[in-house]
Scaffold this motif. Sequence first.
Motif, mmCIF file in Angstrom:
data_model
loop_
_atom_site.group_PDB
_atom_site.id
_atom_site.type_symbol
_atom_site.label_atom_id
_atom_site.label_comp_id
_atom_site.label_asym_id
_atom_site.label_seq_id
_atom_site.Cartn_x
_atom_site.Cartn_y
_atom_site.Cartn_z
ATOM 1 N N ALA A 1 0.815 -1.217 0.000
ATOM 2 C CA ALA A 1 0.000 0.000 0.000
ATOM 3 C C ALA A 1 0.849 1.267 0.000
ATOM 4 N N GLY A 2 1.957 1.253 0.746
ATOM 5 C CA GLY A 2 2.722 2.481 0.899
ATOM 6 C C GLY A 2 3.877 2.623 -0.081
ATOM 7 N N SER A 3 4.069 1.632 -0.961
ATOM 8 C CA SER A 3 5.259 1.715 -1.804
ATOM 9 C C SER A 3 4.974 2.406 -3.121
ATOM 10 N N GLY A 4 6.041 2.691 -3.849
ATOM 11 C CA GLY A 4 5.892 3.327 -5.148
ATOM 12 C C GLY A 4 5.694 2.271 -6.208
ATOM 13 N N PRO A 5 4.861 2.539 -7.202
ATOM 14 C CA PRO A 5 4.584 1.524 -8.227
ATOM 15 C C PRO A 5 5.837 1.133 -8.996
ATOM 16 N N PHE A 6 6.841 2.001 -8.991
ATOM 17 C CA PHE A 6 8.033 1.772 -9.790
ATOM 18 C C PHE A 6 8.725 0.460 -9.443
ATOM 19 N N ARG A 7 8.645 0.060 -8.189
ATOM 20 C CA ARG A 7 9.361 -1.139 -7.777
ATOM 21 C C ARG A 7 8.553 -2.420 -7.956
ATOM 22 N N LEU A 8 7.323 -2.288 -8.405
ATOM 23 C CA LEU A 8 6.483 -3.473 -8.534
ATOM 24 C C LEU A 8 6.695 -4.155 -9.883
ATOM 25 N N SER A 9 6.363 -5.443 -9.946
ATOM 26 C CA SER A 9 6.423 -6.153 -11.222
ATOM 27 C C SER A 9 5.220 -5.758 -12.059
ATOM 28 N N GLY A 10 5.256 -6.114 -13.347
ATOM 29 C CA GLY A 10 4.144 -5.777 -14.234
ATOM 30 C C GLY A 10 2.818 -6.312 -13.716
ATOM 31 N N GLY A 11 2.838 -7.573 -13.269
ATOM 32 C CA GLY A 11 1.614 -8.182 -12.761
ATOM 33 C C GLY A 11 1.106 -7.453 -11.529
ATOM 34 N N GLN A 12 2.032 -7.067 -10.655
ATOM 35 C CA GLN A 12 1.622 -6.345 -9.441
ATOM 36 C C GLN A 12 1.038 -4.982 -9.790
ATOM 37 N N LYS A 13 1.667 -4.298 -10.747
ATOM 38 C CA LYS A 13 1.150 -2.987 -11.152
ATOM 39 C C LYS A 13 -0.259 -3.130 -11.706
ATOM 40 N N GLN A 14 -0.458 -4.177 -12.496
ATOM 41 C CA GLN A 14 -1.777 -4.364 -13.091
ATOM 42 C C GLN A 14 -2.796 -4.713 -12.006
ATOM 43 N N ARG A 15 -2.348 -5.400 -10.947
ATOM 44 C CA ARG A 15 -3.263 -5.679 -9.839
ATOM 45 C C ARG A 15 -3.648 -4.384 -9.137
ATOM 46 N N VAL A 16 -2.693 -3.456 -9.039
ATOM 47 C CA VAL A 16 -3.018 -2.152 -8.453
ATOM 48 C C VAL A 16 -4.037 -1.435 -9.330
ATOM 49 N N ALA A 17 -3.844 -1.526 -10.643
ATOM 50 C CA ALA A 17 -4.795 -0.877 -11.549
ATOM 51 C C ALA A 17 -6.189 -1.480 -11.378
ATOM 52 N N ILE A 18 -6.243 -2.801 -11.193
ATOM 53 C CA ILE A 18 -7.537 -3.441 -10.956
ATOM 54 C C ILE A 18 -8.137 -2.924 -9.654
ATOM 55 N N ALA A 19 -7.306 -2.819 -8.610
ATOM 56 C CA ALA A 19 -7.795 -2.300 -7.325
ATOM 57 C C ALA A 19 -8.337 -0.887 -7.504
ATOM 58 N N GLY A 20 -7.668 -0.082 -8.339
ATOM 59 C CA GLY A 20 -8.109 1.287 -8.573
ATOM 60 C C GLY A 20 -9.503 1.330 -9.164
ATOM 61 N N VAL A 21 -9.815 0.372 -10.033
ATOM 62 C CA VAL A 21 -11.149 0.304 -10.624
ATOM 63 C C VAL A 21 -12.131 -0.299 -9.612
ATOM 64 N N LEU A 22 -11.647 -1.304 -8.897
ATOM 65 C CA LEU A 22 -12.476 -2.012 -7.925
ATOM 66 C C LEU A 22 -13.006 -1.069 -6.839
ATOM 67 N N ALA A 23 -12.161 -0.118 -6.433
ATOM 68 C CA ALA A 23 -12.520 0.782 -5.336
ATOM 69 C C ALA A 23 -13.716 1.654 -5.695
ATOM 70 N N ILE A 24 -14.019 1.746 -6.978
ATOM 71 C CA ILE A 24 -15.204 2.496 -7.395
ATOM 72 C C ILE A 24 -16.449 1.617 -7.236
ATOM 73 N N LYS A 25 -16.226 0.337 -7.008
ATOM 74 C CA LYS A 25 -17.299 -0.670 -6.892
ATOM 75 C C LYS A 25 -18.202 -0.686 -8.120
ATOM 76 N N PRO A 26 -17.622 -0.947 -9.291
ATOM 77 C CA PRO A 26 -18.449 -1.017 -10.492
ATOM 78 C C PRO A 26 -19.199 -2.342 -10.524
ATOM 79 N N GLU A 27 -20.217 -2.423 -11.389
ATOM 80 C CA GLU A 27 -20.938 -3.689 -11.535
ATOM 81 C C GLU A 27 -20.342 -4.522 -12.662
ATOM 82 N N LEU A 28 -19.615 -3.845 -13.550
ATOM 83 C CA LEU A 28 -18.970 -4.547 -14.660
ATOM 84 C C LEU A 28 -17.536 -4.038 -14.783
#
Lengths: 280, 283, 282
Positions: B136-163
């Motif tokens: 949670a507290g780290s910079g995206p720069f140090r994450l792997s591609g898969g981890q970054k994409q998981r953060v991107a998913i979390a960013g969308v998830l936090a809006i609680k979309p239905e699709l």
Amino acid sequence: MRDVSMGQYYPASSVVHRADPRFKLVILILYLVTVFFCDSFFSFGFMTFFVLVTIFLSRVPILKVLKSLRFVIVILLFTTLLMMIFYSDTSGAAPLAEWGIFHIYLNGIYSAIKLGWRLMLLVLMPTVLTLTSTPTELCDGLESLLSPLKLLHIPVHVFALIMSIALSLIPSLIEETDKIINAQRSRGAAFESRNPFKKIKAMIPVLIPLFVSSFRRADELADAMDSRCYRGAKGRTRMKKLKAKLSDFVALLFWCAITVCILFLNYNWCGWAFITALGI
Amino acid sequence: MPFLEFKNVEYSYVGGDDELIQALKSVSFSVERGEFVALVGCNGSGKSTLARLCNGLITPDSGEVLVDGVSTTSKSATFDIRKKIGIVFQNPDNQMVTTIVEDDVAFGPENLGLPRDEIRARVDWALSSVGMSEHAGSGPFRLSGGQKQRVAIAGVLAIKPELMILDEATGMLDPNGRREVLEIVKKLNRDENMAVIMITHFMEEAAAADRIIVLDKGSIAADGGKELFTTPEVFEQAGLDLPLYVRLAQRLNNIGLDVGCPLTADEFADAVAKAVKGGEGKK
Amino acid sequence: MIEVKNLSFVYSPKTPFTNQALFDVNLRIETGDFFGIIGSTGAGKSTLVSHFNALTKIQKNSGAVIVDDMDLSAKKIDLKKLRAKVGMVFQYPEHQLFADTVLKDVMFGPKNLGLNNAEAEKRARDAIELVGLDCKEIAERSPFELSGGQKRRVALAGVIAMHPEILVLDEPTAGLDPKGKREIMDLILRIKSDCPTVIMISHNMDEIAEYCNKIAVLKYGRVMGVFSPRELFGSEELLESCGVELPLVTELAVKLNALGIAVDKSVLTESELFEEIKKAVG
């Protein structure tokens, strides 16, 4: 590879690192003003002592601080030297030495040392600030400090967001630049040329792909932001709010006290003498 | 009323040579709440255009895109539509707005104007859903591609979309990253009942979905369950490969070893084992 | 021939961000090899190959790289000669296109080698044809107008036009659809008849298994070993200890074996597995 978006941040756990960035910024401004009031060797020494204490508290090795200043130090020495040889004494004192048009006076040496010392103090503290705060912290601090400007309809939020996006894109842009340079070097491009015209021409195969990719990135980012319900500052709230701690107030009070001390030292302050000294 | 509905959607754009490229031709389909749809097609088939039409980033030249019955052309509805439909894009580096993971995830809920505690709760929930709480507290720069994409998913998830639409979100990842993302998407679909449209050309990913839509040169070539794999022509025509086990099964069927049409690697192995042993029995 | 001897490399030495990318790497790549380099992200693959044409300088007392008769740890290297010899195709090479026409872009490399316009143009046209594009139709077009697959071919042509003897490819098929992937791999095989040595980094084990004759496995900056594809993919223990994932064909073969169908686990292609199953059926 190191994370450029961290600026020259030196990770460590210290009171200085943990301090509220807003207070750090305010203290920095107070400090810079105070340095301008310093006039005597004693007041310079006094300030230097507290700067050294701050550096000590920040747990950043002093060599690291000086290293990040190495270019400034060169300029500083040069300025000091110029001041020394071009100083013209009006008090009628005899020069200590002279070569042609250059005269060196005792007062000249004093002034030069003061100038150099003052410049040194002026650059030292901002360096400590950037070594102990991440760009994001400074960005948040600045946004919070400037928030009263919102009343004047200045879009502080937009500036802060732009800074934040820039910071987050810089690492990937730098990585991209590296990659393109390497790709073109592999195709025989010579960036090592000494001829400046050739050098500029050699940069074109790097700059054009970089522009193309920056535009593509900007497009994608805009889509991603839109998709995440961005519509400007309208109705936007924030998750994090900077919280000042008691220690931040203590630090601020402490630096206020230092400022007062310097003013006392310089102006022998009693009653209105300080104001008259300012020339008001 | 379906949750998302495309009605005879047409969309064209001007390409590099000033020629009009018709990206989508009379596309109609609908997606219900909770569905897991894979949208497959080769590069240039119109997949990304379709994704951008779903949440009003672009609007159709003709026809209609309806979300909960509301057309995406209505400007006043855009904000509500984007709350309901989130998109994760291909390049994880181009979706980050801040230099700290949790601040980035907070961007969406902040735009919704939620109270501070609610944002905090959503960010924590979204990060734990994708297994990134410890970063949670780290910079995206140090994450792997898969981890970054998981953060991107979390960013969308936090809006609680239905699709949630993943627009080739695994395209730039290594196999590990792809697997991480696919697992999370499956889990969200299963546990949160979130509808998913997974745009991809990795057929093994498509096989994880309940329904597959094949897009070929801007039109829907096929739309159905995994039984689509029994008609390989559809995929071949669209320039796609079938999963390896489906291809092998076909070749085995052709030489008279009846293995049917297995839908997973395990099913394939079982079917072959059965067929082989059955053959020995006859001898 | 490329010989890597005791090569180590450290990023940002003597800073808090220091990071050792390579530890004492030893490799020998012979002329004629289709040499695969595999390993997870961050294993040091890219750092390793960037030494092969001196994009990354060998650090002091950190080993040596010898390309044919050139010692890259020497103080002075003939960079022009080296870069003509070793062609390097990066990930997403289409991101390096810059000129206003395809022809000019492909001529960039040959001209940097000091060839005159006519010779550079001839090479460029040949290269464009070699990568399967219609030179007449495409030469004067802007590379930015082309489709993704075409752009990648143009970028490849830009390297091939330099007539390298060793071609290094970093994930040449990343981001392409299945058809595009196959086309690029076919193209690489075609190139290999002129450029005998090909080195390929890939995460795609199916491609590695199908095309490479030798495979080096990197893990955390160390070479776990150099294997033939059958050696590597036929041994589950080896794959596990190296942290390599199974190609799909191998995965199926392993599953079949678990169910008592004895197929050779070291199969590398779909057709081989098909033949094996046919044999098992009898």
